[in-house]
Scaffold this active site. Structure first.
Site, PDB file in Angstrom:
ATOM      1  N   LYS A   1       0.863  -1.166   0.000  1.00 52.71           N
ATOM      2  CA  LYS A   1       0.000   0.000   0.000  1.00 52.71           C
ATOM      3  C   LYS A   1       0.902   1.219   0.000  1.00 52.71           C
ATOM      4  O   LYS A   1       1.748   1.374   0.879  1.00 52.71           O
ATOM      5  CB  LYS A   1      -0.875  -0.031   1.247  1.00 52.71           C
TER       6      LYS A   1
ATOM      7  N   LYS B   1      -2.428  -1.489  -3.679  1.00 52.23           N
ATOM      8  CA  LYS B   1      -3.258  -0.297  -3.575  1.00 52.23           C
ATOM      9  C   LYS B   1      -2.410   0.957  -3.639  1.00 52.23           C
ATOM     10  O   LYS B   1      -1.403   1.012  -2.933  1.00 52.23           O
ATOM     11  CB  LYS B   1      -3.990  -0.370  -2.229  1.00 52.23           C
TER      12      LYS B   1
END
Ligand code: PBG
Length: 324
Positions: free
Chosen positions: A195, A248
Site C-alpha cells: 500500500k 493499492k
C-alpha cells in the site's frame, strides 16, 4: 506494414487467445457504515456513494447482489474516537452491527472487513502512536496487539475475510495467531501487502472521516519512488500467513500487480482502484471529456496486469451495465 496473410493469422488467433472479460463476480464494492438507524448520507467527495446505517445497508447490499456483485468491503465510521481506537473492537461496534445485519445475506455474499485504526483513533493514525515520536510513528508492537483484537472481534461478529490495511509489520502474523487460537482458523487474511503512501486517497479520507491530524503515513506505507520494496513487503506477508494479497492504489501500480502475480501466481491478488482514481474518471466522464467506456477500460487494465479481483467504487455501475 502487416501483410494480408498475417492478418488472417491474427484473425485465427483472436479465437484462441484469451480476452479479458469483466465479470461482476470479480468486482468488490467498498461500503461505508456508520452508527444509527435510517441513515443514507451522501458522501460529497465520492459521488454516488453513501454512508449507511447497518439497517439501511442491508437493502443496498441486496441491490448489489441483484447486479451480480458477490463481494463487499466494509469500512466503519464509529460513534466516538479515542487514543487507542477502542470503538473498533466493541461487540456493539459499527462493523460488528453491520455484520449482524448482513448475516441473512451471507449465503450469496462474501463480506470482507477492513481492519485498521485510522477511522477510530482521535489522531487519525493507523494504530497506537509511539510515545517518543508523535510525528506519525507507530508503536508497532502495541499496534499489532490492537489489530489482532479488532480482527478477532470482526470474526466473532461474522466477517468472512479479514483485510488488515495498516501496513504494520507483523500484523498478519499477529492476526493469524489470534484467529487460530480462538477457533477462526478457517477465516482467510487478505493483506494490504503493498500500500503506497499515495496522494490518491483524498476523497476516501473525507468519506471515512480519518484524516491524520498531524504528520502523514509515510512511516508505515510504501514510498512509490522505490522500485523493489513491494518484494520485501509481499514476501513478509506471505511468510506471516497471508492467504490473499492486495496492491493499492491500482491504476498507477500495474507493474507491481504484474510482478506480484508472476512471483505468487497461486495466491489470489486483489487490487484497489482507490477514491482518487474513481474521482478523476468520474469527473472527466461527467464533464463529457472522456467516454464512460473509460471506466471499463481502467478496470480491464488492472485485470490484464494480473489482478484476480478489483475493489472499485465503479462496481455497481459496471455490474449493472454488464447485466444489460
Ligand atoms: C486506511 C485506508 C485508506 C484507504 C482505505 N483504507 C487510505 C489511507 O487513508 O491511508 C483509501 C481507499 C481509497 O482511497 O479509496 N485504512
Amino acid at each position: 506494414m502487416i501483410r494480408p496473410a498475417r492478418l488472417r493469422t491474427r484473425d485465427v488467433l483472436r479465437n484462441v487467445l484469451t480476452d479479458i472479460q469483466l465479470s461482476a463476480s470479480k468486482l468488490v464494492s467498498p461500503l461505508f457504515v456508520r452508527m444509527g438507524t435510517g441513515i443514507k448520507k451522501e458522501i460529497p467527495t465520492l459521488p454516488g456513494h453513501f454512508q449507511w446505517s447497518p439497517d439501511m445497508l442491508v437493502g443496498h447490499v441486496e441491490t448489489l447482489l441483484n447486479c451480480g456483485i458477490q463481494q463487499v468491503l466494509l469500512f466503519g465510521i464509529p460513534e466516538y474516537k479515542d487514543e487507542k481506537g477502542s470503538a473498533s473492537y466493541l461487540e456493539t461496534g459499527v462493523i460488528q452491527e453491520a455484520l449482524k445485519a448482513l448475516e441473512p445475506l451471507k449465503n450469496d455474499l462474501v463480506i470482507i472487513t477492513d481492519v485498521c485504526f485510522c477511522e477510530y483513533t482521535n489522531h487519525g493514525h493507523c494504530g497506537q502512536l509511539s510515545p517518543c515520536e508523535s510525528q506519525g510513528r507507530l508503536d508497532m508492537e502495541a499496534t499489532c496487539d490492537m489489530i489482532a483484537l479488532q480482527a478477532l472481534s470482526h470474526a466473532q461478529a461474522g466477517s468472512q475475510v479479514i483485510a488488515p490495511s495498516g501496513m504494520v509489520d507483523g500484523m498478519v502474523a499477529a492476526i493469524r495467531t489470534k484467529l487460530d487460537q480462538n477457533g477462526f482458523g478457517h477465516i482467510p487474511i487478505l493483506s494490504y501487502a503493498v500500500k503506497y503512501a499515495s496522494h490518491f486517497y483524498g476523497p476516501f479520507r473525507a468519506a471515512a472521516e480519518g484524516v491524520p491530524k498531524e504528520g502523514d503515513r509515510r512511516s508505515y506505507q510504501c514510498d512509490y519512488r522505490r522500485m523493489h520494496e513491494w518484494q520485501l513487503e509481499t514476501d513478509l506477508d506471505v511468510k506471516e500467513g497471508a492467504d490473499m494479497l492486495m496492491v493499492k492504489p491500482a491504476g498507477y501500480y500495474l507493474d507491481v500487480i504484474h510482478q506480484i502475480k508472476c512471483r505468487y501466481p497461486e495466491i489470489p491478488l486483489y487490487s484497489y482502484q482507490v477514491s482518487g482514481e474513481y474521482a478523476m474518471i468520474k469527473k472527466a466522464v461527467s464533464a463529457g471529456l472522456i467516454h464512460e467506456k473509460a471506466i471499463e477500460e481502467s478496470l480491464i487494465g488492472i485485470f490484464r496486469a494480473g489482478a484476480d479481483c478489483v475493489i472499485t467504487y465503479f462496481a455497481q455501475e459496471v455490474a449493472r451495465r454488464l447485466k444489460q
